[in-house]
Design a protein around this motif. Structure first.
Motif, PDB file in Angstrom:
ATOM      1  N   ASP A 109     -80.816  28.695 -41.450  1.00 21.20           N
ATOM      2  CA  ASP A 109     -80.898  30.154 -41.458  1.00 21.20           C
ATOM      3  C   ASP A 109     -82.226  30.542 -42.083  1.00 21.20           C
ATOM      4  O   ASP A 109     -82.498  30.225 -43.241  1.00 21.20           O
ATOM      5  N   ASP A 110     -83.060  31.243 -41.325  1.00 20.65           N
ATOM      6  CA  ASP A 110     -84.415  31.578 -41.760  1.00 20.65           C
ATOM      7  C   ASP A 110     -84.490  32.243 -43.131  1.00 20.65           C
ATOM      8  O   ASP A 110     -85.447  32.049 -43.859  1.00 20.65           O
ATOM      9  N   GLY A 111     -83.489  33.036 -43.493  1.00 20.72           N
ATOM     10  CA  GLY A 111     -83.572  33.786 -44.727  1.00 20.72           C
ATOM     11  C   GLY A 111     -82.913  33.149 -45.928  1.00 20.72           C
ATOM     12  O   GLY A 111     -83.090  33.609 -47.051  1.00 20.72           O
ATOM     13  N   MET A 112     -82.125  32.108 -45.739  1.00 14.17           N
ATOM     14  CA  MET A 112     -81.385  31.525 -46.851  1.00 14.17           C
ATOM     15  C   MET A 112     -82.262  30.627 -47.715  1.00 14.17           C
ATOM     16  O   MET A 112     -82.263  30.743 -48.930  1.00 14.17           O
ATOM     17  N   ILE A 113     -82.947  29.706 -47.073  1.00  9.85           N
ATOM     18  CA  ILE A 113     -83.783  28.741 -47.795  1.00  9.85           C
ATOM     19  C   ILE A 113     -85.149  28.736 -47.136  1.00  9.85           C
ATOM     20  O   ILE A 113     -85.251  28.564 -45.922  1.00  9.85           O
ATOM     21  N   GLU A 114     -86.165  28.945 -47.924  1.00  9.28           N
ATOM     22  CA  GLU A 114     -87.521  28.971 -47.367  1.00  9.28           C
ATOM     23  C   GLU A 114     -87.997  27.544 -47.145  1.00  9.28           C
ATOM     24  O   GLU A 114     -88.047  26.736 -48.073  1.00  9.28           O
ATOM     25  N   LEU A 115     -88.320  27.242 -45.885  1.00  9.83           N
ATOM     26  CA  LEU A 115     -88.801  25.924 -45.506  1.00  9.83           C
ATOM     27  C   LEU A 115     -90.105  26.062 -44.744  1.00  9.83           C
ATOM     28  O   LEU A 115     -90.280  27.018 -43.979  1.00  9.83           O
ATOM     29  N   THR A 116     -90.978  25.101 -44.939  1.00  9.46           N
ATOM     30  CA  THR A 116     -92.180  25.054 -44.115  1.00  9.46           C
ATOM     31  C   THR A 116     -91.758  24.622 -42.715  1.00  9.46           C
ATOM     32  O   THR A 116     -90.632  24.135 -42.511  1.00  9.46           O
ATOM     33  N   ASP A 117     -92.646  24.766 -41.748  1.00 10.80           N
ATOM     34  CA  ASP A 117     -92.333  24.325 -40.383  1.00 10.80           C
ATOM     35  C   ASP A 117     -91.999  22.837 -40.360  1.00 10.80           C
ATOM     36  O   ASP A 117     -91.082  22.406 -39.664  1.00 10.80           O
ATOM     37  N   GLU A 118     -92.742  22.059 -41.143  1.00 12.36           N
ATOM     38  CA  GLU A 118     -92.504  20.612 -41.207  1.00 12.36           C
ATOM     39  C   GLU A 118     -91.132  20.311 -41.810  1.00 12.36           C
ATOM     40  O   GLU A 118     -90.395  19.459 -41.308  1.00 12.36           O
ATOM     41  N   GLU A 119     -90.777  21.021 -42.879  1.00 11.72           N
ATOM     42  CA  GLU A 119     -89.463  20.820 -43.501  1.00 11.72           C
ATOM     43  C   GLU A 119     -88.340  21.238 -42.551  1.00 11.72           C
ATOM     44  O   GLU A 119     -87.324  20.558 -42.452  1.00 11.72           O
ATOM     45  N   GLN A 120     -88.541  22.339 -41.831  1.00 11.78           N
ATOM     46  CA  GLN A 120     -87.535  22.804 -40.868  1.00 11.78           C
ATOM     47  C   GLN A 120     -87.338  21.764 -39.766  1.00 11.78           C
ATOM     48  O   GLN A 120     -86.207  21.453 -39.403  1.00 11.78           O
ATOM     49  N   LEU A 121     -88.424  21.211 -39.256  1.00  6.27           N
ATOM     50  CA  LEU A 121     -88.333  20.192 -38.214  1.00  6.27           C
ATOM     51  C   LEU A 121     -87.596  18.957 -38.728  1.00  6.27           C
ATOM     52  O   LEU A 121     -86.747  18.388 -38.036  1.00  6.27           O
ATOM     53  N   GLN A 122     -87.892  18.558 -39.955  1.00 12.61           N
ATOM     54  CA  GLN A 122     -87.208  17.398 -40.560  1.00 12.61           C
ATOM     55  C   GLN A 122     -85.710  17.672 -40.695  1.00 12.61           C
ATOM     56  O   GLN A 122     -84.886  16.802 -40.417  1.00 12.61           O
ATOM     57  N   ARG A 123     -85.334  18.886 -41.098  1.00  7.81           N
ATOM     58  CA  ARG A 123     -83.919  19.245 -41.227  1.00  7.81           C
ATOM     59  C   ARG A 123     -83.235  19.216 -39.857  1.00  7.81           C
ATOM     60  O   ARG A 123     -82.092  18.800 -39.734  1.00  7.81           O
ATOM     61  N   MET A 124     -83.943  19.655 -38.839  1.00 10.00           N
ATOM     62  CA  MET A 124     -83.366  19.657 -37.494  1.00 10.00           C
ATOM     63  C   MET A 124     -83.174  18.234 -36.983  1.00 10.00           C
ATOM     64  O   MET A 124     -82.168  17.938 -36.330  1.00 10.00           O
TER      65      MET A 124
END
Length: 154
Positions: free
Chosen positions: A110-125
């Motif tokens: 969720d974009d607003g819950m936890i601030e992640l960089t694009d790299e961190e978001q990709l790793q989570r995905m």
């Protein structure tokens, strides 16, 4: 705000239902499309989402998630059941697996819950796909490869 939340929930639920019913789309792609359709960014304005994610509005955010879990889990479970019927998924806990996937997707991604960089978001995905494969009992990389195809289209 209740009216906005209701409209948002209705829009997200209708989108997930539309995806789940489209049997022309392969099961894994349908599942990932349904999950990505939960992204709240396009459904309401950024200003409203910022407001909903403020700590003092946690109850409002919780209300949104509660309705989504109650309405979305059965929709996603129908996709998983299609995958079981097609011998793609192998789980005795389709409903519970969906709940776990939704909790992760609607919290961490969720974009607003936890601030992640694009790299961190990709790793989570990637981690999401990896764990979904194990939870749903599908072949290794089956969900991961499809997820990367979807992400590169966007």
């Amino acid at each position: 705000m209740d009216g906005i939340i209701d409209r948002y929930n209705k829009k997200v639920i209708e989108g997930a239902q539309r995806i789940a019913r489209n049997k022309e789309i392969p099961v894994i792609e349908r599942l990932l499309m349904a999950i990505t359709s939960l992204n709240v960014s396009g459904a309401v304005s950024e200003e409203v989402m910022t407001h909903i994610h403020k700590p003092q509005n946690a109850l409002m955010h919780q209300k949104m998630q509660q309705v989504l879990f109650l309405e979305i889990t059965p929709i996603f479970t129908s996709i998983i059941q299609d995958g079981i019927d097609e011998n793609i998924f192998h789980t005795v806990y389709p409903y519970e697996s969906v709940e776990m996937l939704l909790v992760y997707a609607t919290t961490i991604l969720d974009d607003g819950m936890i601030e992640l960089t694009d790299e961190e978001q990709l790793q989570r995905m990637r981690a999401f796909a990896f764990n979904a494969e194990r939870m749903l009992g599908t072949e290794q990389e089956m969900i991961s490869q499809q997820l990367m195809k979807i992400l590169t289209k966007e």
